[in-house]
Design a protein around this motif. Structure first.
Motif, PDB file in Angstrom:
ATOM      1  N   GLU A   1       0.913  -1.170  -0.008  1.00  0.00           N
ATOM      2  CA  GLU A   1       0.162  -0.239   0.012  1.00  0.00           C
ATOM      3  C   GLU A   1       0.853   1.151  -0.061  1.00  0.00           C
ATOM      4  OE1 GLU A   1      -3.897  -0.605   2.094  1.00  0.00           O
ATOM      5  OE2 GLU A   1      -2.400  -1.426   3.523  1.00  0.00           O
ATOM      6  N   PHE A   2       2.012   1.114   0.207  1.00  0.00           N
ATOM      7  CA  PHE A   2       3.122   2.117   0.235  1.00  0.00           C
ATOM      8  C   PHE A   2       3.828   2.172  -1.126  1.00  0.00           C
ATOM      9  CE2 PHE A   2       2.313   1.567   4.778  1.00  0.00           C
ATOM     10  CZ  PHE A   2       2.084   2.957   5.324  1.00  0.00           C
ATOM     11  N   GLY A   3       3.944   3.370  -1.631  1.00  0.00           N
ATOM     12  CA  GLY A   3       4.882   3.588  -2.804  1.00  0.00           C
ATOM     13  C   GLY A   3       6.267   3.955  -2.385  1.00  0.00           C
ATOM     14  N   ASP A   4       7.013   4.306  -3.504  1.00  0.00           N
ATOM     15  CA  ASP A   4       8.490   4.729  -3.388  1.00  0.00           C
ATOM     16  C   ASP A   4       8.632   5.923  -2.369  1.00  0.00           C
ATOM     17  OD1 ASP A   4       9.089   2.927  -5.047  1.00  0.00           O
ATOM     18  OD2 ASP A   4       8.961   3.975  -6.659  1.00  0.00           O
ATOM     19  N   LYS A   5       9.841   6.232  -1.971  1.00  0.00           N
ATOM     20  CA  LYS A   5      10.126   7.368  -1.191  1.00  0.00           C
ATOM     21  C   LYS A   5       9.553   8.535  -1.921  1.00  0.00           C
ATOM     22  CE  LYS A   5      13.904   5.694   1.753  1.00  0.00           C
ATOM     23  NZ  LYS A   5      15.374   5.879   1.847  1.00  0.00           N
ATOM     24  N   GLY A   6       9.079   9.609  -1.408  1.00  0.00           N
ATOM     25  CA  GLY A   6       8.857  10.858  -1.962  1.00  0.00           C
ATOM     26  C   GLY A   6       7.411  10.859  -2.800  1.00  0.00           C
ATOM     27  N   SER A   7       6.806   9.747  -2.833  1.00  0.00           N
ATOM     28  CA  SER A   7       5.600   9.604  -3.741  1.00  0.00           C
ATOM     29  C   SER A   7       4.376   9.888  -2.973  1.00  0.00           C
ATOM     30  CB  SER A   7       5.386   8.069  -4.235  1.00  0.00           C
ATOM     31  OG  SER A   7       4.994   7.282  -3.209  1.00  0.00           O
ATOM     32  N   ASP A   8       3.240   9.791  -3.382  1.00  0.00           N
ATOM     33  CA  ASP A   8       1.979  10.122  -2.828  1.00  0.00           C
ATOM     34  C   ASP A   8       1.061   8.936  -2.415  1.00  0.00           C
ATOM     35  OD1 ASP A   8       0.882   9.849  -5.100  1.00  0.00           O
ATOM     36  OD2 ASP A   8      -0.012  11.591  -5.211  1.00  0.00           O
ATOM     37  N   ILE A   9       2.041   7.923  -2.677  1.00  0.00           N
ATOM     38  CA  ILE A   9       0.954   6.481  -2.595  1.00  0.00           C
ATOM     39  C   ILE A   9       1.181   5.894  -1.116  1.00  0.00           C
ATOM     40  CG2 ILE A   9       0.989   4.238  -3.400  1.00  0.00           C
ATOM     41  CD1 ILE A   9       2.031   5.289  -6.126  1.00  0.00           C
ATOM     42  N   ILE A  10      -0.072   5.928  -0.444  1.00  0.00           N
ATOM     43  CA  ILE A  10       0.032   5.456   1.129  1.00  0.00           C
ATOM     44  C   ILE A  10      -1.348   5.004   1.255  1.00  0.00           C
ATOM     45  CG2 ILE A  10       1.701   7.179   1.930  1.00  0.00           C
ATOM     46  CD1 ILE A  10      -0.497   8.896   3.061  1.00  0.00           C
TER      47      ILE A  10
ATOM     48  N   TYR B   1      11.140   6.794   5.066  1.00  0.00           N
ATOM     49  CA  TYR B   1      10.565   7.369   4.218  1.00  0.00           C
ATOM     50  C   TYR B   1       9.467   8.661   4.273  1.00  0.00           C
ATOM     51  CZ  TYR B   1      10.988   2.826   1.358  1.00  0.00           C
ATOM     52  OH  TYR B   1      11.647   1.738   0.598  1.00  0.00           O
ATOM     53  N   ARG B   2       9.679   9.592   3.265  1.00  0.00           N
ATOM     54  CA  ARG B   2       8.936  10.792   3.237  1.00  0.00           C
ATOM     55  C   ARG B   2       7.826  10.714   2.122  1.00  0.00           C
ATOM     56  NH1 ARG B   2      11.553  16.262   1.672  1.00  0.00           N
ATOM     57  NH2 ARG B   2       9.972  17.751   1.761  1.00  0.00           N
ATOM     58  N   TYR B   3       6.731  10.866   2.547  1.00  0.00           N
ATOM     59  CA  TYR B   3       5.466  10.800   1.591  1.00  0.00           C
ATOM     60  C   TYR B   3       4.892  12.305   1.545  1.00  0.00           C
ATOM     61  CZ  TYR B   3       6.014   5.954   1.579  1.00  0.00           C
ATOM     62  OH  TYR B   3       6.491   4.397   1.452  1.00  0.00           O
ATOM     63  N   VAL B   4       4.613  13.007   0.422  1.00  0.00           N
ATOM     64  CA  VAL B   4       4.036  14.019   0.231  1.00  0.00           C
ATOM     65  C   VAL B   4       2.594  14.019  -0.598  1.00  0.00           C
ATOM     66  CG1 VAL B   4       4.379  16.522  -0.702  1.00  0.00           C
ATOM     67  CG2 VAL B   4       6.403  15.137   0.050  1.00  0.00           C
ATOM     68  N   LEU B   5       1.691  14.632   0.409  1.00  0.00           N
ATOM     69  CA  LEU B   5       0.403  14.614  -0.371  1.00  0.00           C
ATOM     70  C   LEU B   5       0.177  16.252  -0.574  1.00  0.00           C
ATOM     71  CD1 LEU B   5       0.299  11.697   0.552  1.00  0.00           C
ATOM     72  CD2 LEU B   5      -2.206  12.453   1.075  1.00  0.00           C
ATOM     73  N   GLU B   6      -0.651  16.267  -1.779  1.00  0.00           N
ATOM     74  CA  GLU B   6      -1.127  17.642  -2.323  1.00  0.00           C
ATOM     75  C   GLU B   6      -2.562  17.670  -1.960  1.00  0.00           C
ATOM     76  OE1 GLU B   6      -0.824  20.601  -6.125  1.00  0.00           O
ATOM     77  OE2 GLU B   6      -0.106  18.600  -6.182  1.00  0.00           O
ATOM     78  N   ARG B   7      -2.930  18.873  -1.614  1.00  0.00           N
ATOM     79  CA  ARG B   7      -4.427  19.085  -1.349  1.00  0.00           C
ATOM     80  C   ARG B   7      -5.103  18.927  -2.414  1.00  0.00           C
ATOM     81  NH1 ARG B   7      -6.242  24.175   2.267  1.00  0.00           N
ATOM     82  NH2 ARG B   7      -8.639  23.461   2.638  1.00  0.00           N
TER      83      ARG B   7
END
Length: 171
Positions: A56-65, A97-103
């Motif tokens: 359910e988790f993507g690569d580092k820096g992705s928004d896949i969570i 890991y760091r995941y970034v989500l955009e509004r």
């Protein structure tokens, strides 16, 4: 959070985990935070320690969570009025890991609609939510029916477990 801040060279301010920040235009929603960026847009940063990295988790820096974390961060962005939120995850006690989500306003609208519907049905209305396999439901039933004998509780059948799984996937 300390590792997140150091690895990414982003100063953070820890939040008061007991302070609920309400969504300004929707009183039924609020969020508690782990931290926020100290500078810039002061986006929320939520931290998770997870034993094993699932698909359910993507690569580092992705928004896949996982969807439940996406929902949590969406509410945090609404409450803080930021365009981004981040999830800092430590897998296996060592992989950061760091995941970034955009509004996304359409996701926010969907969350608000579901919350309003739930409020109208179960708080304003007289309907009781259906029992499910969640910890909160189990705790509620135990507190409500303290005199129940433990022998009355039966383990679910494979068919019931499959139905619960399908309902969770559809939600």
């Amino acid at each position: 959070l300390e590792a997140y801040s150091k690895i990414n060279e982003i100063p953070i301010n820890y939040a008061d985990s007991y302070k609920v920040i309400r969504v300004p235009d929707f009183d039924l929603l609020g969020a508690t935070l782990d931290a926020r960026w100290a500078f810039g847009d002061k986006r929320p940063v939520d931290a998770k320690n997870i034993r094993i990295k699932s698909s359910e988790f993507g690569d580092k820096g992705s928004d896949i969570i996982p969807i439940y974390y996406q929902t949590q961060l969406a509410v945090q962005m609404m409450a803080c009025n930021t365009e981004y939120a981040e999830l800092a995850v430590c897998f296996s006690g060592q992989d950061h890991y760091r995941y970034v989500l955009e509004r996304d306003r359409s996701i926010e609208d969907a969350i608000k609609e579901k919350v309003q519907e739930w409020w109208n049905r179960y708080i304003i209305g007289n309907e009781m939510p259906e029992a499910d396999a969640s910890d909160s439901c189990t705790d509620y039933i135990r507190s409500r029916f303290k005199k129940a004998e433990s022998g009355l509780i039966k383990e679910p059948t494979e068919k019931i477990l499959e139905i619960i799984k399908l309902r969770k996937e559809a939600a």
